[in-house]
Design a protein around this motif. Structure first.
Motif, mmCIF file in Angstrom:
data_model
loop_
_atom_site.group_PDB
_atom_site.id
_atom_site.type_symbol
_atom_site.label_atom_id
_atom_site.label_comp_id
_atom_site.label_asym_id
_atom_site.label_seq_id
_atom_site.Cartn_x
_atom_site.Cartn_y
_atom_site.Cartn_z
ATOM 1 N N PRO A 435 0.816 -1.212 0.000
ATOM 2 C CA PRO A 435 0.000 0.000 0.000
ATOM 3 C C PRO A 435 0.849 1.261 0.000
ATOM 4 O O PRO A 435 1.937 1.291 0.572
ATOM 5 C CB PRO A 435 -0.793 -0.117 1.319
ATOM 6 N N GLY A 436 0.326 2.298 -0.700
ATOM 7 C CA GLY A 436 0.954 3.621 -0.627
ATOM 8 C C GLY A 436 2.243 3.775 -1.406
ATOM 9 O O GLY A 436 2.960 4.770 -1.204
ATOM 10 N N VAL A 437 2.548 2.868 -2.310
ATOM 11 C CA VAL A 437 3.813 2.970 -3.047
ATOM 12 C C VAL A 437 3.813 4.151 -4.032
ATOM 13 O O VAL A 437 4.858 4.737 -4.315
ATOM 14 C CB VAL A 437 4.105 1.622 -3.771
ATOM 15 N N PHE A 438 2.617 4.516 -4.530
ATOM 16 C CA PHE A 438 2.547 5.709 -5.397
ATOM 17 C C PHE A 438 2.616 6.936 -4.497
ATOM 18 O O PHE A 438 1.700 7.204 -3.704
ATOM 19 C CB PHE A 438 1.232 5.767 -6.179
ATOM 20 N N THR A 439 3.673 7.703 -4.610
ATOM 21 C CA THR A 439 3.814 8.872 -3.740
ATOM 22 C C THR A 439 3.073 10.074 -4.326
ATOM 23 O O THR A 439 2.833 10.149 -5.534
ATOM 24 C CB THR A 439 5.297 9.255 -3.588
ATOM 25 N N GLU A 440 2.759 11.005 -3.434
ATOM 26 C CA GLU A 440 2.106 12.242 -3.874
ATOM 27 C C GLU A 440 2.993 12.936 -4.908
ATOM 28 O O GLU A 440 2.516 13.417 -5.930
ATOM 29 C CB GLU A 440 1.871 13.144 -2.649
ATOM 30 N N ARG A 452 -4.450 14.278 -18.664
ATOM 31 C CA ARG A 452 -5.192 13.220 -17.976
ATOM 32 C C ARG A 452 -4.238 12.065 -17.649
ATOM 33 O O ARG A 452 -4.135 11.084 -18.412
ATOM 34 C CB ARG A 452 -6.339 12.720 -18.862
ATOM 35 N N PRO A 453 -3.504 12.169 -16.544
ATOM 36 C CA PRO A 453 -2.590 11.084 -16.190
ATOM 37 C C PRO A 453 -3.350 9.799 -15.881
ATOM 38 O O PRO A 453 -4.410 9.839 -15.249
ATOM 39 C CB PRO A 453 -1.873 11.602 -14.937
ATOM 40 N N VAL A 454 -2.807 8.696 -16.336
ATOM 41 C CA VAL A 454 -3.473 7.398 -16.152
ATOM 42 C C VAL A 454 -2.860 6.708 -14.936
ATOM 43 O O VAL A 454 -1.672 6.380 -14.938
ATOM 44 C CB VAL A 454 -3.317 6.539 -17.427
ATOM 45 N N VAL A 455 -3.660 6.544 -13.893
ATOM 46 C CA VAL A 455 -3.149 6.054 -12.607
ATOM 47 C C VAL A 455 -3.869 4.748 -12.271
ATOM 48 O O VAL A 455 -5.066 4.747 -11.981
ATOM 49 C CB VAL A 455 -3.378 7.112 -11.496
ATOM 50 N N PHE A 456 -3.140 3.643 -12.325
ATOM 51 C CA PHE A 456 -3.730 2.322 -12.093
ATOM 52 C C PHE A 456 -3.065 1.627 -10.891
ATOM 53 O O PHE A 456 -2.104 0.864 -11.059
ATOM 54 C CB PHE A 456 -3.545 1.417 -13.326
ATOM 55 N N PRO A 457 -3.523 1.844 -9.658
ATOM 56 C CA PRO A 457 -3.004 1.066 -8.526
ATOM 57 C C PRO A 457 -3.742 -0.278 -8.491
ATOM 58 O O PRO A 457 -4.860 -0.352 -7.991
ATOM 59 C CB PRO A 457 -3.369 1.944 -7.323
ATOM 60 N N LEU A 458 -3.121 -1.317 -8.990
ATOM 61 C CA LEU A 458 -3.862 -2.550 -9.292
ATOM 62 C C LEU A 458 -3.793 -3.614 -8.200
ATOM 63 O O LEU A 458 -4.394 -4.679 -8.318
ATOM 64 C CB LEU A 458 -3.351 -3.138 -10.620
ATOM 65 N N SER A 459 -3.053 -3.334 -7.111
ATOM 66 C CA SER A 459 -2.887 -4.385 -6.095
ATOM 67 C C SER A 459 -4.137 -4.583 -5.254
ATOM 68 O O SER A 459 -4.881 -3.642 -4.978
ATOM 69 C CB SER A 459 -1.689 -4.064 -5.193
ATOM 70 N N ASN A 460 -4.324 -5.819 -4.839
ATOM 71 C CA ASN A 460 -5.494 -6.223 -4.045
ATOM 72 C C ASN A 460 -5.073 -6.721 -2.674
ATOM 73 O O ASN A 460 -3.950 -7.185 -2.508
ATOM 74 C CB ASN A 460 -6.223 -7.349 -4.779
ATOM 75 N N PRO A 461 -5.970 -6.702 -1.680
ATOM 76 C CA PRO A 461 -7.268 -6.042 -1.734
ATOM 77 C C PRO A 461 -7.120 -4.521 -1.659
ATOM 78 O O PRO A 461 -6.001 -4.007 -1.755
ATOM 79 C CB PRO A 461 -7.978 -6.622 -0.507
ATOM 80 N N ASP A 462 -8.218 -3.798 -1.435
ATOM 81 C CA ASP A 462 -8.159 -2.325 -1.468
ATOM 82 C C ASP A 462 -7.149 -1.755 -0.485
ATOM 83 O O ASP A 462 -6.499 -0.745 -0.759
ATOM 84 C CB ASP A 462 -9.563 -1.724 -1.213
ATOM 85 N N CYS A 467 -2.296 3.466 -4.214
ATOM 86 C CA CYS A 467 -2.860 4.722 -3.699
ATOM 87 C C CYS A 467 -4.370 4.572 -3.742
ATOM 88 O O CYS A 467 -4.890 3.666 -4.385
ATOM 89 C CB CYS A 467 -2.403 5.953 -4.507
ATOM 90 N N SER A 468 -5.066 5.445 -3.056
ATOM 91 C CA SER A 468 -6.535 5.373 -3.074
ATOM 92 C C SER A 468 -7.058 6.254 -4.210
ATOM 93 O O SER A 468 -6.329 7.083 -4.769
ATOM 94 C CB SER A 468 -7.097 5.850 -1.740
#
Ligand SMILES: NC(=O)C1=CN([C@@H]2O[C@H](COP(=O)(O)OP(=O)(O)OC[C@H]3O[C@@H](n4cnc5c(N)ncnc54)[C@H](O)[C@@H]3O)[C@@H](O)[C@H]2O)C=CC1
Ligand SMILES: CC(=O)C(=O)O
Ligand SMILES: [Mg+2]
Length: 610
Positions: A435-440, A452-462, A467-468
């Motif tokens: 979780p949280g690997v995509f930094t601000e 329009r940046p394409v942001v796909f945090p694909l790891s499961n579960p939520d 990132c959220s």
């Protein structure tokens, strides 16, 4: 916050199906057998009677047995007198489900319904697919897997453990059904992003197969969930007195591969036509098994290949959403965070697509469009000194697949933020399980360079997403095109607009793949099937949906998605010469596929003694 429930795009899916319908099959000789004789079945014949009927979840109708059936099957007096049809039963189970306090209780309730009456379970699931897929599948199935040994009620599927070596070819005959169409198998070594859960991993094949039935229309009696219990390295499970798996560390190396080989030999000898889906095997076993078996038997790896199909579909759909040509992926700059089974699989699918589109001349050229970051930073070969701990050296030990992504013009092990600063990616993919690997900083940098940046945090579960949805929209001023592995609600942007979320999960691809492979009785699962799956799904959202950032139909529409995918996969199977089922001349593939899909309605039960 707004829930994304009313996002149906059935019209769009239907129009896509009409396109597929145009195709007729003329290759089969006249008067051959129908493709799948079982699809015409209108009664269910059984040799069971009495309580054996009531307690068999595949036969049971609960209160809905007719007077004639009660007579025929010797169950008169064994169920309450009033015959109550499915609509009333649905009312009762939905009320009881809604009364559950939390998602785990709902999971337990649904599992026990599945164990009592599968027809009713699937009717409920299909009617409320969007709501209930979050229970029987991600995210709640993750929690249920972690707690599986504590909430254990009743066995489902088959366990093959280290103590079964030498016995597996006989054991497979303990399964009560001769016809098995789809097997989902895991060794529980990497369950979603939750790590090694050993035999508790069983909940994942069960959940996947429930979607195979509900969305893909595979018959409930023709699915088999399997755990290969080769031990676990999860200390807390090993120390838990309630844990139900083998109490030793995982087998590895030659011992591990010969265990799997024995299992593959056993299942393929009893069910030579079954499709085998490898699920949640840790890297590199996932790849090694796929390489070993994909050209020998009907199998694929879900995390590597069907994740690749849906992620590629998401990126292709996002191209249209951003006003670009869908047939030119090569202009994208993609950072993939997580270079394991799913990360490498997804990137290989993107490379296949770039090459197939003909915009790059070689795979090597395509690899230059993808930057792969793992836990040491940008993939590279060299040792580097850790700034924080100067005495410690870090090194990426890469295998052949990962090494393709090494860049000569950037330092090895460059941290994510700096990779993003240098590369200015249009797309970022998260397949780390962390979780949280995509930094601000990383996401804000993308937003500086892309409308329009394409942001796909694909790891499961939520809880393990990189990132959220809220973060992604906040850091991009609401401009992100967002897709996650587990469902997130749409985000209220506060100015009357909503940031639309998409679920980018292999549950969009594997049910249709399995349907197409099963209906065509394909002997192999081919790379083209995944590429075509991606292309079909990428074209299901309407132009106005895309403009809003909606890339796919909602989860409620998974059955239509599977029908569209299954039809195309069937076509590919015939085109590539791997289909073995015969079609009647002039049959429309889409009709054949639709006609073979299981529908959870009660059919008359007839008793026939042995
Ligand atoms: N949305 C979907 O349909 C799917 C999502 N996934 C998710 O992808 C995740 C990974 O799955 P696999 O690739 O099979 O696992 P894996 O264990 O093979 O790979 C994970 C990779 O992430 C790397 N990693 C760990 N921490 C990191 C960090 N801080 N920064 C960068 N990289 C890091 C690991 O070194 C490893 O290479 C899981 O959470 C899983 O739920 C997997 C399949 C389908
Ligand atoms: C969705 C899936 O297959 C996974 O997270 O492993
Ligand atoms: Mg998986």
């Amino acid at each position: 916050m707004l829930s994304s429930t009313c996002r149906t795009s059935s019209t769009r899916v239907s129009s896509c199906l009409r396109t597929l319908n145009i195709r007729r099959w003329y290759g089969a000789p006249p008067a051959v057998q129908s493709l799948d004789p079982r699809r015409d079945k209108t009664v269910q014949v059984t040799n069971s009677r009495g309580v054996n009927v009531i307690h068999d979840p595949l036969l049971s109708k609960g209160t809905a047995f007719s007077i004639n059936e009660r007579e025929r099957l010797s169950i008169r007096g064994l169920v309450p007198p009033r015959q109550q049809e499915m609509d009333k039963q649905l009312l009762r189970v939905k009320r009881n489900l809604d009364a559950c306090d939390n998602p785990l209780d709902k999971f337990i309730f649904l599992s026990s319904l599945q164990d009592r009456n599968e027809t009713l379970f699937y009717k409920l699931l299909i009617q409320h697919l969007e709501e209930l897929s979050g229970i029987i599948y991600t995210p709640t199935v993750g929690l249920a897997s972690q707690k599986s040994h504590s909430i254990y009620r009743r066995s489902r599927g088959m366990y093959f453990s280290s103590q079964d070596r030498g016995a597996m070819s006989a054991m497979v005959y303990n399964w009560p059904h001769d016809e098995v169409d789809v097997i989902v198998v895991t060794d529980g070594s990497r369950v979603l992003g939750l790590g090694d859960l050993g035999a508790n991993g069983m909940q994942i094949p069960i959940g996947k197969l429930s979607l195979y039935v509900a969305a893909g229309g595979i018959r409930p009696r023709a699915v088999l969930p399997v755990v290969l219990d080769v031990g676990t390295n999860n200390e807390s499970l090993l120390n838990d007195p309630l844990y139900l798996g083998m109490d030793h560390p995982r087998l590895d190396g030659e011992e591990y591969y010969s265990f799997v080989e024995e299992w593959v030999t056993a299942v393929t000898s009893r069910w030579p036509n079954a499709l085998i889906q490898f699920e949640d095997f840790k890297y590199p076993h996932a790849y090694n098994l796929l390489n070993k078996y994909q050209k020998k038997i009907t199998c694929f790896n879900d995390d590597i290949q069907s994740t690749s199909a849906i992620t590629l579909a998401g990126i292709l759909a996002s191209l249209k959403a951003r006003g670009f040509q869908q047939d030119d992926l090569s202009e994208e700059r993609i950072v993939c965070v997580g270079a394991g089974s799913a990360g490498v699989g997804v990137c290989e699918g993107i490379i296949d697509c770039m090459v197939a589109q003909g915009r790059v001349r070689t795979r090597e050229e395509a690899y230059k469009r993808i930057w792969m970051v793992d836990h040491h930073g940008l993939l590279g070969n060299n040792e580097i000194v850790d700034d924080a701990q100067p005495d410690a050296k870090r090194m990426n030990e890469l295998d052949e697949r990962q090494s393709c992504y090494i860049k000569q013009d950037l330092p090895d092990c460059l941290p994510l933020d700096q990779v993003v600063e240098r590369v200015k990616p249009s797309v970022i993919l998260g397949l780390t399980g962390i979780p949280g690997v995509f930094t601000e900083k990383a996401i804000r940098t993308m937003a500086q360079h892309h409308e329009r940046p394409v942001v796909f945090p694909l790891s499961n579960p939520d809880t393990h997403a990189e990132c959220s949805a809220e973060q992604a929209f906040k850091w991009t001023d609401g401009r992100a095109i967002f897709a996650s592995g587990s469902p997130f609600k749409d985000v209220d942007l506060g100015d009357g607009r909503y940031g639309r979320t998409n679920q980018c999960n292999n549950s969009y691809s594997f049910p249709g793949l399995g349907l197409g492979v099963t209906v065509s009785r394909a002997s192999r699962v081919t790379p083209n099937m995944f590429l075509e799956t991606a292309r079909v799904i990428a074209n299901l959202a309407s132009r106005s949906q895309l403009k809003e950032g909606i890339l796919f139909p909602g989860v409620q529409d998974l059955r239509n998605v599977a029908l569209a995918v299954g039809t195309r996969v069937c076509e590919v199977a015939y085109d590539e010469g791997v289909a073995t089922a015969k079609l009647k001349p002039g049959e429309l593939l889409a009709d054949v596929v639709r006609g073979s899909m299981f529908v959870p309605d009660y059919v008359p039960l007839v008793h026939q003694p042995y």
